[in-house]
Design an enzyme around this catalytic site. Structure first.
Site, PDB file in Angstrom:
ATOM      1  CD  GLU A 178      -2.741  -1.418   2.409  1.00  0.00           C
ATOM      2  OE1 GLU A 178      -2.759  -0.516   3.264  1.00  0.00           O
ATOM      3  OE2 GLU A 178      -3.435  -2.446   2.496  1.00  0.00           O
ATOM      4  CD  GLU A 283      -4.615  -7.985   1.654  1.00  0.00           C
ATOM      5  OE1 GLU A 283      -5.483  -7.265   2.167  1.00  0.00           O
ATOM      6  OE2 GLU A 283      -3.393  -7.721   1.746  1.00  0.00           O
TER       7      GLU A 283
END
Ligand code: 9MR
Length: 403
Positions: A178, A283
């Site tokens: 991220e 995910e």
């Protein structure tokens, strides 16, 4: 035919294109023959990992109760259905490296041992992230912000120690997680502000040095958004130009019931595959609840209080929504199967609905239904829909063979 298909299927699983750290470039012929025969005989492939063998691995994030085998219901599902695992929290900086001079590998050692016990492909998540990292990491003993050199040294020590400990056992690492903002520019994290934008290159170099044969990934959410996707593609291109070893992009896949659509998902996979790297869905979950924040972000710092309307399924999912969820999963796996040649794995972020972080994000205490198994560990219609999509590989291959 069945016996010979089975024989080469088994051989392939052991030695062929589907083993640890490498992938089939096409649905392995033997795997397809095996699926074709079992489907033709009216048998449904019974488990996710078997249905998708030869296409890509199927994984789940596991929590401590699961890898310590204290969750009987969850553990039975993990062992039966999945062939790769990711640690939901056990390998994050705050878990393994809570204080400057002390590492704590109690949990992560048990996580890795669990994966080895069940012959899983073991993923490490994650080395460098702005979240779940203690604030001391960025400060000296007097509390002053570290210099670039000192923070690089600290990062180097962390990566060398953690990756080095599991060298040859953890097959792939989320090296940087991220790093981008929604507009595709660099997130102004302490890593970026102190080191500068080459912190990502350094992290990949340190990880490669610590385990030269581990797969290394850049992992992020909302990469389906065009601006962020472009930023990530440019970032990976730059890493490659600088000589970094990068094996794959992890598209987290925290999606909603109605978006992003199939075409956007396909374009996103293709954009990363065009860089010559593997694409993993790292995910996956499908949020079925009304949105309580302005964006579709998976940024854990975005939270909101809910209302009665924002938690509509406290006593169970409606049949209509259950079917929508199944269709949504079929749509997503349809895209994944079409792109299986460039994909390494699809990992769900949790085993049962009760385990999911989405019960508490972005609004605490809601009842969400994002996964394939319900709170009692029973397969939902979405599970059957995902199994069913494995058959599209057969149809694709049939057409590809000139039929
Ligand atoms: O699922 C994880 C949850 O248990 C933690 O509380 C949360 C804290 O940040 O992190 C969750 O996992 C995140 C993952 O590490 C990175 N991508 C977003 C995931 C969901 O928040």
């Amino acid at each position: 035919m069945l016996r010979s298909a089975l024989r080469s299927f088994k051989k392939n699983a052991q030695h062929g294109g589907c083993v640890r750290r490498s992938y089939c470039v096409a649905p392995c012929g033997a795997a397809l023959a095996f699926l074709a025969v079992s489907f033709a005989q009216g048998q449904t492939a019974p488990t996710l990992k078997d249905a998708y063998r030869g296409l890509f691995r199927i994984g789940t994030a596991v929590n401590a109760a699961q890898f310590e085998e204290r969750d009987g219901r969850g553990d039975a599902i993990i062992e039966a259905q999945f062939n790769t695992i990711s640690p939901e929290n056990a390998l994050k900086w705050q878990s393994v490296h809570p204080r400057p001079d002390s590492y704590n590998f109690d949990l992560s050692d048990r996580y890795v041992a669990f994966g080895e016990r069940y012959k899983m492909f073991i993923v490490g998540h994650c080395l460098v992230w702005h979240s779940q990292v203690p604030q001391w990491v960025f400060r000296d003993v007097e509390g002053k912000t570290l210099t670039r050199e000192a923070l690089l040294e600290r990062m180097h020590d962390h990566i060398r120690t953690v990756v080095g400990r599991y060298k040859g056992r953890i097959g792939g690492w989320d090296v940087v997680n991220e790093a981008l903002s929604e507009d595709g520019t660099m997130r102004p994290s302490p890593w970026y502000k102190i080191i500068g934008d080459d912190y990502i290159l350094k992290a990949f170099q340190f990880a490669h040095e610590a385990d030269p044969s581990a797969e290394l990934y850049y992992n992020d959410y909302s990469l389906e958004n065009v601006a962020k996707r472009k930023g990530a593609v440019a970032l990976i291109r730059k890493l490659k130009a600088a000589g970094a070893t990068i094996t794959g992009a992890g598209l987290q896949g925290h999606v909603r019931i109605d978006r992003p659509d199939a075409q956007t998902e396909a374009e996103t996979i293709e954009a990363f595959a065009a860089l010559g790297i593997r694409v993993n869905i790292s995910e996956l979950d499908v949020d079925v609840l009304p949105r309580t924040i302005r964006t579709d972000s998976a940024d854990v710092s975005e939270t909101a209080t809910g209302t009665a309307q924002s938690n509509p399924y406290t006593s169970g999912l409606t049949e209509e929504m259950q079917q929508r969820l199944a269709k949504r999963y079929a749509e997503l796996f349809g895209v994944f199967v079409q792109h299986h040649r460039v994909m390494g794995r699809v990992t769900f972020w949790g085993v049962t609905d009760g385990d999911s972080w989405l019960n508490n994000f972005p609004t605490r205490g809601r009842t969400n239904y994002p996964l394939l198994f319900d709170r009692d560990g029973k397969p939902k219609p979405a599970f059957a829909a995902v199994l069913e999509e494995a058959k599209t590989a057969l149809r694709l291959s049939w057409r590809g063979a000139g039929n």
